[in-house]
Motif scaffolding. Structure first.
Motif, PDB file in Angstrom:
ATOM      1  N   VAL A   1       9.164  66.631  36.622  1.00  0.00           N
ATOM      2  CA  VAL A   1       9.934  67.605  35.853  1.00  0.00           C
ATOM      3  C   VAL A   1      11.426  67.356  36.077  1.00  0.00           C
ATOM      4  N   ALA A   2      12.136  67.096  34.995  1.00  0.00           N
ATOM      5  CA  ALA A   2      13.594  66.936  35.050  1.00  0.00           C
ATOM      6  C   ALA A   2      14.221  68.128  34.340  1.00  0.00           C
ATOM      7  N   THR A   3      15.106  68.838  35.022  1.00  0.00           N
ATOM      8  CA  THR A   3      15.650  70.078  34.469  1.00  0.00           C
ATOM      9  C   THR A   3      17.171  70.131  34.584  1.00  0.00           C
ATOM     10  N   ASP A   4      17.737  71.065  33.800  1.00  0.00           N
ATOM     11  CA  ASP A   4      19.153  71.450  33.901  1.00  0.00           C
ATOM     12  C   ASP A   4      20.115  70.283  33.709  1.00  0.00           C
ATOM     13  N   PHE A   5      19.877  69.457  32.677  1.00  0.00           N
ATOM     14  CA  PHE A   5      20.802  68.356  32.418  1.00  0.00           C
ATOM     15  C   PHE A   5      21.423  68.489  31.029  1.00  0.00           C
ATOM     16  N   TYR A   6      22.586  67.867  30.885  1.00  0.00           N
ATOM     17  CA  TYR A   6      23.305  67.853  29.612  1.00  0.00           C
ATOM     18  C   TYR A   6      24.219  66.634  29.586  1.00  0.00           C
TER      19      TYR A   6
ATOM     20  N   LYS B   1      11.958  66.540  40.084  1.00  0.00           N
ATOM     21  CA  LYS B   1      10.970  66.944  41.078  1.00  0.00           C
ATOM     22  C   LYS B   1       9.579  66.539  40.626  1.00  0.00           C
ATOM     23  N   ILE B   2       8.810  65.922  41.538  1.00  0.00           N
ATOM     24  CA  ILE B   2       7.418  65.587  41.253  1.00  0.00           C
ATOM     25  C   ILE B   2       6.520  66.682  41.826  1.00  0.00           C
ATOM     26  N   LEU B   3       5.641  67.204  40.989  1.00  0.00           N
ATOM     27  CA  LEU B   3       4.679  68.213  41.424  1.00  0.00           C
ATOM     28  C   LEU B   3       3.348  67.524  41.721  1.00  0.00           C
TER      29      LEU B   3
END
Length: 227
Positions: free
Chosen positions: A133-138, A112-114
């Protein structure tokens, strides 16, 4: 798993292997003072971590019985030694080793770009900051890039969240005020994620906004009427 290191300077006869954990602490694992002479640092199990050096300019680090705790960046270094004098160590770029947790599902990031704050960079020639923001990865095998590649600052490494058991990373793009206030400009953030078998891109885009300019024009017009 076997990691290899080589160099081409015979004067650098000492070789080392270091481990940098996800918390960025770096520890000496093994070292060698010459061909065929290797030692494992006492804090590591020498049955698990073994260094071999059959050639003067090359060494190997063997890691047995891989566990998730072995996930880290491993650095090879070489140096010379002079009596009672400090000596530099020359490091390689590092090898990233990831041991996947069988209980943690491979998950691609949410990106997501803020948009920038309306209070930032109002003056001519000043800049706005877009945040990707890049989140919740594995796992944490990612690289971040922008389509407008200027003034980019990205976190040096992904951050681990003990609660979600996932990683996140942030990248910031600084652009001139006039570029942000042009609606035809599109800013795209791309996160290249390696899922264990192949790379896949996850992107998000945002267009420039003329909102700030419109407000300024209305304000100036209002002042002119009052005067």
């Amino acid at each position: 798993e076997t990691l290899e290191c080589s160099h081409d300077d015979a004067d650098l006869y000492r070789m080392f292997w270091y481990k940098q954990n996800t918390n960025r602490t770096i520890q000496l694992v093994t070292y060698s003072v010459g061909k065929g002479e290797t030692e494992t640092d006492p804090i590591f199990d020498k049955k698990k971590y073994t260094m071999t050096r059959e050639e003067q300019l090359k060494s190997f680090l063997l890691i047995k019985d891989l566990r998730t705790g072995d996930s880290a960046v491993y650095y090879c270094a070489a140096s010379s030694s002079q009596w009672k004098r400090p000596y530099p160590a020359y490091f390689g770029p590092g090898t990233k080793l990831t041991v996947l947790d069988p209980n943690n599902e491979i998950t691609k990031p949410n990106v997501k770009i803020l948009p920038p704050s309306s209070q930032e960079g109002k003056g001519k020639g000043e800049k706005k900051t877009l945040v990707c923001v890049a989140t919740d990865f594995y796992p944490d095998h990612v690289t971040v890039s922008w389509k407008v590649n200027e003034g980019v600052g990205t976190d040096s490494m992904a951050k681990w969240d003990d609660n979600t058991k996932k990683y996140s990373i942030t990248s910031r793009l600084r652009v001139l005020n006039k570029k942000w206030h042009k609606e035809s400009n599109t800013f795209t953030c791309t996160v290249d994620f390696f899922n264990g078998q192949s790379n896949e891109n996850v992107t998000d885009s945002i267009n420039g906004s003329s909102e700030g300019i419109v407000l300024i024009l209305i304000y100036l017009y209002y002042i002119c009427i009052l005067s």
